[in-house]
Design a protein around this motif. Structure first.
Motif, PDB file in Angstrom:
ATOM      1  N   ILE A  68    -126.055   3.931   5.520  1.00 12.67           N
ATOM      2  CA  ILE A  68    -126.981   4.957   6.049  1.00 12.67           C
ATOM      3  C   ILE A  68    -128.333   4.316   6.399  1.00 12.67           C
ATOM      4  CG2 ILE A  68    -127.784   5.706   3.745  1.00 12.67           C
ATOM      5  CD1 ILE A  68    -127.187   8.083   6.695  1.00 12.67           C
ATOM      6  N   ASP A  69    -128.722   3.261   5.656  1.00 12.11           N
ATOM      7  CA  ASP A  69    -129.986   2.567   5.962  1.00 12.11           C
ATOM      8  C   ASP A  69    -129.906   1.866   7.320  1.00 12.11           C
ATOM      9  OD1 ASP A  69    -130.815   3.483   3.587  1.00 12.11           O
ATOM     10  OD2 ASP A  69    -131.093   1.540   2.606  1.00 12.11           O
ATOM     11  N   PHE A  79    -128.071   2.865   9.739  1.00 14.38           N
ATOM     12  CA  PHE A  79    -128.106   3.960  10.710  1.00 14.38           C
ATOM     13  C   PHE A  79    -129.558   4.343  11.022  1.00 14.38           C
ATOM     14  CE2 PHE A  79    -123.740   6.200  10.568  1.00 14.38           C
ATOM     15  CZ  PHE A  79    -123.100   4.982  10.459  1.00 14.38           C
ATOM     16  N   GLN A  80    -130.350   4.465   9.935  1.00 12.76           N
ATOM     17  CA  GLN A  80    -131.739   4.895  10.143  1.00 12.76           C
ATOM     18  C   GLN A  80    -132.569   3.829  10.867  1.00 12.76           C
ATOM     19  OE1 GLN A  80    -132.692   6.398   6.246  1.00 12.76           O
ATOM     20  NE2 GLN A  80    -131.738   8.358   6.735  1.00 12.76           N
ATOM     21  N   TYR A 127    -129.560  12.095  16.754  1.00 13.41           N
ATOM     22  CA  TYR A 127    -129.132  11.358  15.568  1.00 13.41           C
ATOM     23  C   TYR A 127    -128.273  12.255  14.675  1.00 13.41           C
ATOM     24  CZ  TYR A 127    -129.483   8.790  11.155  1.00 13.41           C
ATOM     25  OH  TYR A 127    -129.186   8.123   9.981  1.00 13.41           O
ATOM     26  N   LYS A 128    -128.769  13.467  14.453  1.00 18.37           N
ATOM     27  CA  LYS A 128    -128.040  14.391  13.574  1.00 18.37           C
ATOM     28  C   LYS A 128    -126.686  14.763  14.185  1.00 18.37           C
ATOM     29  CE  LYS A 128    -128.383  18.679  10.977  1.00 18.37           C
ATOM     30  NZ  LYS A 128    -126.950  18.816  11.147  1.00 18.37           N
ATOM     31  N   LEU A 164    -124.372  11.699  13.982  1.00 18.70           N
ATOM     32  CA  LEU A 164    -123.978  11.389  12.601  1.00 18.70           C
ATOM     33  C   LEU A 164    -122.937  12.397  12.101  1.00 18.70           C
ATOM     34  CD1 LEU A 164    -124.490   9.400  10.342  1.00 18.70           C
ATOM     35  CD2 LEU A 164    -126.298  10.883   9.478  1.00 18.70           C
ATOM     36  N   CYS A 169    -119.174  11.405  11.175  1.00 17.08           N
ATOM     37  CA  CYS A 169    -118.714  11.652   9.798  1.00 17.08           C
ATOM     38  C   CYS A 169    -117.367  12.356   9.849  1.00 17.08           C
ATOM     39  CB  CYS A 169    -119.713  12.526   9.039  1.00 17.08           C
ATOM     40  SG  CYS A 169    -121.097  11.570   8.423  1.00 17.08           S
ATOM     41  N   LYS A 185    -118.348   9.887   5.884  1.00 17.67           N
ATOM     42  CA  LYS A 185    -119.308  10.523   4.976  1.00 17.67           C
ATOM     43  C   LYS A 185    -119.287   9.895   3.571  1.00 17.67           C
ATOM     44  CE  LYS A 185    -121.523  14.797   4.281  1.00 17.67           C
ATOM     45  NZ  LYS A 185    -121.650  16.158   4.576  1.00 17.67           N
ATOM     46  N   LEU A 222    -121.390   6.500   3.284  1.00 11.23           N
ATOM     47  CA  LEU A 222    -122.775   6.338   3.728  1.00 11.23           C
ATOM     48  C   LEU A 222    -123.695   5.614   2.749  1.00 11.23           C
ATOM     49  CD1 LEU A 222    -123.417   9.728   5.614  1.00 11.23           C
ATOM     50  CD2 LEU A 222    -122.919   7.478   6.570  1.00 11.23           C
ATOM     51  N   ASN A 223    -123.454   5.805   1.460  1.00  9.25           N
ATOM     52  CA  ASN A 223    -124.369   5.190   0.489  1.00  9.25           C
ATOM     53  C   ASN A 223    -123.852   3.886  -0.111  1.00  9.25           C
ATOM     54  OD1 ASN A 223    -126.474   7.132   0.644  1.00  9.25           O
ATOM     55  ND2 ASN A 223    -125.041   8.565  -0.328  1.00  9.25           N
ATOM     56  N   ALA A 281    -117.447   2.328  10.133  1.00  5.62           N
ATOM     57  CA  ALA A 281    -118.908   2.433  10.063  1.00  5.62           C
ATOM     58  C   ALA A 281    -119.556   1.680  11.232  1.00  5.62           C
ATOM     59  CB  ALA A 281    -119.397   1.876   8.732  1.00  5.62           C
TER      60      ALA A 281
END
Ligand SMILES: Nc1ncnc2c1ncn2[C@@H]1O[C@H](COP(=O)(O)OP(=O)(O)OP(=O)(O)O)[C@@H](O)[C@H]1O
Ligand SMILES: [Mg+2]
Length: 333
Positions: free
Chosen positions: A116-117, A119-120, A133-134, A137, A141, A147, A150-151, A165
């Protein structure tokens, strides 16, 4: 409308010679000697907007080199490349916003960061609006099932998870042109199918132009509208898969014949014949001969036919033959 135009594209790599042994290593440091490898010998082609093109050829043919030039990473030695109105290696910034390059061997994700980092980070680099972006994403997902990932840092992902990914992060900015260099390498059949579906859906829904290299012929058959085949830095075929298959199949039909009783050898003038465990394979050109002509000849020769089958070579056989022969004229297409 044409989105990529390539004219007389040539690329020669200059490689420093390295000799064996400590003393030679030292000499090489002081005075370098060079050798040259010509990867592209003058490629001419064009790609229309919204096309999915399979760019294929044997190992070392020059596929990745072409992709790197088209995506602006490499400069050619000579020739012209225009991608959506600009020369990619001369306008790297403008070009980077329009394209995406996904290579199965190399990730676009930061190795130690949760995905996710990345992605940002990409959101900022490409100045992607909050709403786009939303939207993307959420979409990725769902379609790529990322989903739960992501972390997780990239280094902890399996190859299949990482590829999903990678696709998501590379599509965040809605690229107009996507270059895929062996995107399904090493993936299992289910993961390959998922990636293929994703590629097709992006092309369908956004009219994205996609150029894909792959050694998996199923990728090419399932995804592509057209194939460009190169070998040894030269273009040897450009056209749709159906034509390639039809023309080749027509000229390389195989009739397998089983006879009543023991037939040790078979000879028919102008046909290639191979014996196998339970009969004979007769290779023929459908544009010249018909199966019934062959059967008639065999009966005329007094042979008692027990059974026969007709087979046509698959696309994979066709491609294998083309790679083996080096050019299409050799296999009489
Ligand atoms: N950076 C480089 N320096 C020197 N030679 C290179 C370099 N990159 C590629 N080559 C050479 O250029 C030729 C074409 O390489 P390229 O990577 O474009 O082939 P490819 O068609 O992508 O092959 P593969 O299917 O194995 O990926 C090869 O002979 C390769 O050794
Ligand atoms: Mg390659």
């Amino acid at each position: 409308m044409e989105i990529i135009k390539i004219e007389n594209l040539k690329k020669t790599y200059q490689i420093a010679k390295r000799r064996e042994g400590f003393l030679n290593n030292f000499k090489d440091l002081i005075k370098k000697e060079w050798e040259y490898k010509t990867a592209l010998k003058g490629i001419d082609t064009s790609i229309a907007e919204g096309e999915i093109v399979g760019y294929i050829g044997p190992n070392g043919a020059g596929k990745s080199t072409t992709i790197k030039i088209m995506s602006g990473i490499l400069y050619p030695s000579s020739g012209n490349v225009v991608v959506d109105g600009i020369v990619p290696y001369e306008n790297k910034r403008v070009n980077a916003k329009k394209i995406s390059l996904i290579a199965g061997q190399k990730s676009n994700l930061y190795w130690d960061l949760p995905i996710i980092d990345t992605f940002q980070l990409m959101k900022r680099i490409y100045k992607i609006s909050d709403s786009l972006y939303k939207h993307n994403l959420d979409l990725f997902c769902e379609t790529l099932d990322i989903k739960p990932l992501l972390n997780i840092p990239t280094r902890q992902l399996s190859l299949g998870q990482r590829m999903r990914a990678d696709f998501a992060v590379s599509m965040l900015h809605n690229p107009k042109i996507v270059y895929l260099d062996e995107p399904t390498i090493g993936l299992d059949v289910v993961a390959k199918d998922r990636i293929r579906e994703f590629i097709k859906s992006i092309n369908d829904s956004r009219n994205t132009t996609i150029i894909i290299t792959s050694h998996d012929i199923v990728d090419i058959e399932k995804i592509c509208d057209r194939v460009i085949i190169i070998d040894n830095g030269e273009l040897i075929y450009s056209g749709d898969i159906k034509t390639l298959k039809e023309q080749y199949s027509n000229k390389n039909c195989i009739m397998h014949v089983k006879f009543d009783g023991n037939v040790e050898s078979l000879s028919l003038e102008n046909y290639i014949i191979e014996k196998d465990e339970d009969g004979f394979c007769i290779y023929f050109d459908r544009t010249i001969n018909t199966p019934s002509q062959i059967l008639y000849k065999l009966l005329e020769d007094g042979k008692k036919i027990f059974d026969f089958t007709l087979t046509e070579p698959s696309l994979e056989d066709t491609i294998k033959m083309i790679y083996k022969n080096g050019c299409l004229s050799n296999i009489n297409l």
